[in-house]
Scaffold this motif. Structure first.
Motif, PDB file in Angstrom:
ATOM      1  N   GLY A   1     -19.488  -8.796  10.864  1.00 30.02           N
ATOM      2  CA  GLY A   1     -18.593  -7.645  10.792  1.00 30.02           C
ATOM      3  C   GLY A   1     -18.193  -7.391   9.356  1.00 30.02           C
ATOM      4  O   GLY A   1     -18.341  -8.258   8.483  1.00 30.02           O
ATOM      5  N   ARG A   2     -17.694  -6.185   9.110  1.00 23.31           N
ATOM      6  CA  ARG A   2     -17.280  -5.802   7.766  1.00 23.31           C
ATOM      7  C   ARG A   2     -15.981  -5.015   7.864  1.00 23.31           C
ATOM      8  O   ARG A   2     -15.847  -4.102   8.685  1.00 23.31           O
ATOM      9  N   ILE A   3     -15.008  -5.367   7.028  1.00 29.86           N
ATOM     10  CA  ILE A   3     -13.746  -4.623   6.937  1.00 29.86           C
ATOM     11  C   ILE A   3     -13.547  -4.235   5.482  1.00 29.86           C
ATOM     12  O   ILE A   3     -13.598  -5.088   4.589  1.00 29.86           O
ATOM     13  N   ILE A   4     -13.326  -2.946   5.258  1.00 31.52           N
ATOM     14  CA  ILE A   4     -13.060  -2.443   3.911  1.00 31.52           C
ATOM     15  C   ILE A   4     -11.677  -1.816   3.908  1.00 31.52           C
ATOM     16  O   ILE A   4     -11.388  -0.900   4.692  1.00 31.52           O
ATOM     17  N   ASN A   5     -10.807  -2.325   3.042  1.00 29.55           N
ATOM     18  CA  ASN A   5      -9.467  -1.776   2.867  1.00 29.55           C
ATOM     19  C   ASN A   5      -9.432  -0.990   1.563  1.00 29.55           C
ATOM     20  O   ASN A   5      -9.608  -1.577   0.485  1.00 29.55           O
ATOM     21  N   VAL A   6      -9.239   0.311   1.658  1.00 25.25           N
ATOM     22  CA  VAL A   6      -9.203   1.124   0.446  1.00 25.25           C
ATOM     23  C   VAL A   6      -7.862   0.920  -0.234  1.00 25.25           C
ATOM     24  O   VAL A   6      -6.814   1.327   0.275  1.00 25.25           O
ATOM     25  N   SER A   7      -7.896   0.264  -1.380  1.00 21.15           N
ATOM     26  CA  SER A   7      -6.697  -0.007  -2.154  1.00 21.15           C
ATOM     27  C   SER A   7      -6.718   0.879  -3.399  1.00 21.15           C
ATOM     28  O   SER A   7      -7.128   2.032  -3.329  1.00 21.15           O
ATOM     29  N   SER A   8      -6.300   0.346  -4.541  1.00 26.74           N
ATOM     30  CA  SER A   8      -6.184   1.137  -5.759  1.00 26.74           C
ATOM     31  C   SER A   8      -5.959   0.188  -6.926  1.00 26.74           C
ATOM     32  O   SER A   8      -5.425  -0.921  -6.744  1.00 26.74           O
ATOM     33  N   VAL A   9      -6.324   0.629  -8.128  1.00 29.85           N
ATOM     34  CA  VAL A   9      -5.969  -0.168  -9.306  1.00 29.85           C
ATOM     35  C   VAL A   9      -4.455  -0.230  -9.485  1.00 29.85           C
ATOM     36  O   VAL A   9      -3.941  -1.092 -10.212  1.00 29.85           O
ATOM     37  N   SER A  10      -3.726   0.646  -8.790  1.00 36.97           N
ATOM     38  CA  SER A  10      -2.261   0.571  -8.812  1.00 36.97           C
ATOM     39  C   SER A  10      -1.763  -0.773  -8.281  1.00 36.97           C
ATOM     40  O   SER A  10      -0.631  -1.172  -8.564  1.00 36.97           O
ATOM     41  N   ALA A  11      -2.599  -1.449  -7.508  1.00 33.36           N
ATOM     42  CA  ALA A  11      -2.219  -2.760  -6.971  1.00 33.36           C
ATOM     43  C   ALA A  11      -1.993  -3.788  -8.071  1.00 33.36           C
ATOM     44  O   ALA A  11      -1.294  -4.780  -7.852  1.00 33.36           O
ATOM     45  N   PHE A  12      -2.567  -3.552  -9.253  1.00 28.19           N
ATOM     46  CA  PHE A  12      -2.522  -4.539 -10.326  1.00 28.19           C
ATOM     47  C   PHE A  12      -1.477  -4.224 -11.396  1.00 28.19           C
ATOM     48  O   PHE A  12      -1.364  -4.957 -12.374  1.00 28.19           O
ATOM     49  N   ILE A  13      -0.739  -3.115 -11.221  1.00 31.47           N
ATOM     50  CA  ILE A  13       0.253  -2.717 -12.214  1.00 31.47           C
ATOM     51  C   ILE A  13       1.557  -2.351 -11.512  1.00 31.47           C
ATOM     52  O   ILE A  13       1.557  -2.058 -10.316  1.00 31.47           O
TER      53      ILE A  13
ATOM     54  N   ARG B   1      -3.714  -7.184 -17.929  1.00 30.88           N
ATOM     55  CA  ARG B   1      -3.052  -8.487 -17.794  1.00 30.88           C
ATOM     56  C   ARG B   1      -2.486  -8.968 -19.122  1.00 30.88           C
ATOM     57  O   ARG B   1      -1.661  -9.882 -19.159  1.00 30.88           O
ATOM     58  N   LEU B   2      -2.941  -8.347 -20.219  1.00 30.53           N
ATOM     59  CA  LEU B   2      -2.566  -8.815 -21.550  1.00 30.53           C
ATOM     60  C   LEU B   2      -1.495  -7.953 -22.205  1.00 30.53           C
ATOM     61  O   LEU B   2      -1.018  -8.291 -23.289  1.00 30.53           O
ATOM     62  N   VAL B   3      -1.115  -6.832 -21.560  1.00 37.31           N
ATOM     63  CA  VAL B   3      -0.139  -5.933 -22.170  1.00 37.31           C
ATOM     64  C   VAL B   3       1.169  -5.992 -21.384  1.00 37.31           C
ATOM     65  O   VAL B   3       1.182  -6.381 -20.211  1.00 37.31           O
ATOM     66  N   PRO B   4       2.286  -5.608 -22.007  1.00 35.80           N
ATOM     67  CA  PRO B   4       3.570  -5.608 -21.295  1.00 35.80           C
ATOM     68  C   PRO B   4       3.552  -4.680 -20.081  1.00 35.80           C
ATOM     69  O   PRO B   4       2.849  -3.664 -20.066  1.00 35.80           O
ATOM     70  N   ASP B   5       4.343  -5.026 -19.084  1.00 30.86           N
ATOM     71  CA  ASP B   5       4.395  -4.230 -17.860  1.00 30.86           C
ATOM     72  C   ASP B   5       4.736  -2.768 -18.136  1.00 30.86           C
ATOM     73  O   ASP B   5       4.207  -1.866 -17.483  1.00 30.86           O
ATOM     74  N   ARG B   6       5.612  -2.514 -19.102  1.00 32.26           N
ATOM     75  CA  ARG B   6       6.036  -1.130 -19.340  1.00 32.26           C
ATOM     76  C   ARG B   6       4.871  -0.265 -19.798  1.00 32.26           C
ATOM     77  O   ARG B   6       4.823   0.933 -19.507  1.00 32.26           O
ATOM     78  N   LEU B   7       3.908  -0.855 -20.506  1.00 35.59           N
ATOM     79  CA  LEU B   7       2.751  -0.081 -20.959  1.00 35.59           C
ATOM     80  C   LEU B   7       1.786   0.206 -19.827  1.00 35.59           C
ATOM     81  O   LEU B   7       1.288   1.322 -19.686  1.00 35.59           O
ATOM     82  N   SER B   8       1.494  -0.798 -19.019  1.00 33.36           N
ATOM     83  CA  SER B   8       0.598  -0.570 -17.892  1.00 33.36           C
ATOM     84  C   SER B   8       1.232   0.353 -16.852  1.00 33.36           C
ATOM     85  O   SER B   8       0.564   1.187 -16.246  1.00 33.36           O
ATOM     86  N   ALA B   9       2.565   0.264 -16.680  1.00 33.61           N
ATOM     87  CA  ALA B   9       3.254   1.155 -15.755  1.00 33.61           C
ATOM     88  C   ALA B   9       3.178   2.601 -16.244  1.00 33.61           C
ATOM     89  O   ALA B   9       3.007   3.533 -15.448  1.00 33.61           O
ATOM     90  N   ALA B  10       3.318   2.806 -17.548  1.00 34.50           N
ATOM     91  CA  ALA B  10       3.252   4.163 -18.106  1.00 34.50           C
ATOM     92  C   ALA B  10       1.894   4.779 -17.846  1.00 34.50           C
ATOM     93  O   ALA B  10       1.783   5.961 -17.497  1.00 34.50           O
ATOM     94  N   ALA B  11       0.834   3.996 -18.011  1.00 30.76           N
ATOM     95  CA  ALA B  11      -0.518   4.508 -17.759  1.00 30.76           C
ATOM     96  C   ALA B  11      -0.695   4.845 -16.274  1.00 30.76           C
ATOM     97  O   ALA B  11      -1.264   5.865 -15.923  1.00 30.76           O
ATOM     98  N   GLY B  12      -0.170   3.992 -15.401  1.00 33.03           N
ATOM     99  CA  GLY B  12      -0.309   4.225 -13.964  1.00 33.03           C
ATOM    100  C   GLY B  12       0.487   5.381 -13.449  1.00 33.03           C
ATOM    101  O   GLY B  12       0.154   5.956 -12.417  1.00 33.03           O
ATOM    102  N   ASN B  13       1.556   5.752 -14.145  1.00 33.48           N
ATOM    103  CA  ASN B  13       2.417   6.840 -13.689  1.00 33.48           C
ATOM    104  C   ASN B  13       1.953   8.217 -14.116  1.00 33.48           C
ATOM    105  O   ASN B  13       2.618   9.219 -13.853  1.00 33.48           O
ATOM    106  N   ARG B  14       0.834   8.299 -14.806  1.00 40.07           N
ATOM    107  CA  ARG B  14       0.248   9.616 -15.075  1.00 40.07           C
ATOM    108  C   ARG B  14      -0.130  10.229 -13.729  1.00 40.07           C
ATOM    109  O   ARG B  14      -0.610   9.571 -12.830  1.00 40.07           O
ATOM    110  N   GLY B  15       0.075  11.521 -13.630  1.00 43.55           N
ATOM    111  CA  GLY B  15      -0.265  12.182 -12.381  1.00 43.55           C
ATOM    112  C   GLY B  15       0.905  12.289 -11.428  1.00 43.55           C
ATOM    113  O   GLY B  15       0.744  12.672 -10.291  1.00 43.55           O
ATOM    114  N   ARG B  16       2.105  11.972 -11.882  1.00 40.17           N
ATOM    115  CA  ARG B  16       3.288  12.179 -11.034  1.00 40.17           C
ATOM    116  C   ARG B  16       3.939  13.509 -11.376  1.00 40.17           C
ATOM    117  O   ARG B  16       3.780  14.017 -12.462  1.00 40.17           O
TER     118      ARG B  16
END
Length: 253
Positions: free
Chosen positions: A133-145, A238-253
């Protein structure tokens, strides 16, 4: 010859429609799940005509208990077993967490976490009994930031897929979280997001995301990050501060 059967949620548009397309091309029969019965049937007609496969439609609102129960009942039916489950249905909220009502946030959490949990739980016993069997859960790179409740919910999908692939892979069931970045679909338009801040190079095509996700699942990988550019970006995050990765992820809001 009996064809394998795939059930795809959120199948009328975006990544769900592309999963149905590619699985149909690979000669899987299909069960298509979404809320809009008319759009489901139109999609089913095209897939039947294009690939000569059997396509069933199952209209269901996966934010509701009744909707999820109807899909779970199909997944546990031993007469026509489901070989592939694609948990794709979902939405995001354009406003910040504190500006949404708790009811909106609960529905959001329901479809991104509780629904795939219940459907995976329904599908797994039969798959394990059959030894495949195969299960695919569609997630997002948002999971990592750090990206609000959407990223938190998608992180659940990644963590669950890693656990499930490790536990059930030896029994023949491959579980993969597919984690794309920005993809050209109806997703952002439906949530009312302004995507002007997203650089052109950050966009992916649905065809590539699904093709790589299916290949990684077939290879037994627990996590799939389609495209080299996003794999590099997620490693760098993983190497940058959370505030920087969060800023990149919040584009498109």
């Amino acid at each position: 010859m009996v064809r394998p059967l795939a059930l795809v949620t959120g199948a009328t548009s975006g990544l769900g429609a592309e999963f149905a397309q590619q699985l149909g091309r690979a000669q899987h029969d299909l069960v298509l799940v979404a809320r809009d019965a008319q759009r489901l049937e139109a999609k089913a007609v095209r897939l039947r005509n294009d690939f000569g496969i059997d396509v069933q439609v199952l209209p269901a609102d996966l934010v509701t208990d009744d909707g999820v129960a109807s899909v779970a009942a199909r997944l546990v039916d031993p007469a026509v077993p489901v070989s592939v489950l694609v948990n794709n249905a979902g939405f995001s909220l354009v406003k910040a967490f504190e500006k949404n009502s708790v009811q909106e946030e609960a529905a959001h959490l329901r479809i991104l976490v509780q629904t795939p949990l219940e459907l995976s739980h329904a599908a797994l016993p039969g798959m394990l009994k059959r030894g495949c069997g195969r299960i695919i859960n569609v997630s997002s790179v948002s999971a990592f930031i750090p990206r609000g409740s959407y990223g938190a919910a998608k992180a659940w999908g990644v963590s669950f897929s890693r656990f499930a692939n490790l536990r059930y892979g030896p029994g023949g069931v491959k579980v993969t979280a597919v984690c794309p970045g920005f993809v050209h679909t109806e997703f952002h338009e439906r949530m009312g997001a302004n995507m002007g801040a997203v650089k052109p190079w950050m966009w992916l095509n649905a065809e590539q995301v699904v093709r790589e996700g299916l290949a990684d699942n077939a290879a037994g990988k627990a996590v799939s990050i389609p495209s080299r550019r996003y794999r590099v970006l997620m490693a760098a995050s993983r190497l940058v501060p959370d505030r920087l990765s969060a800023a990149a992820g919040n584009r498109g809001r």
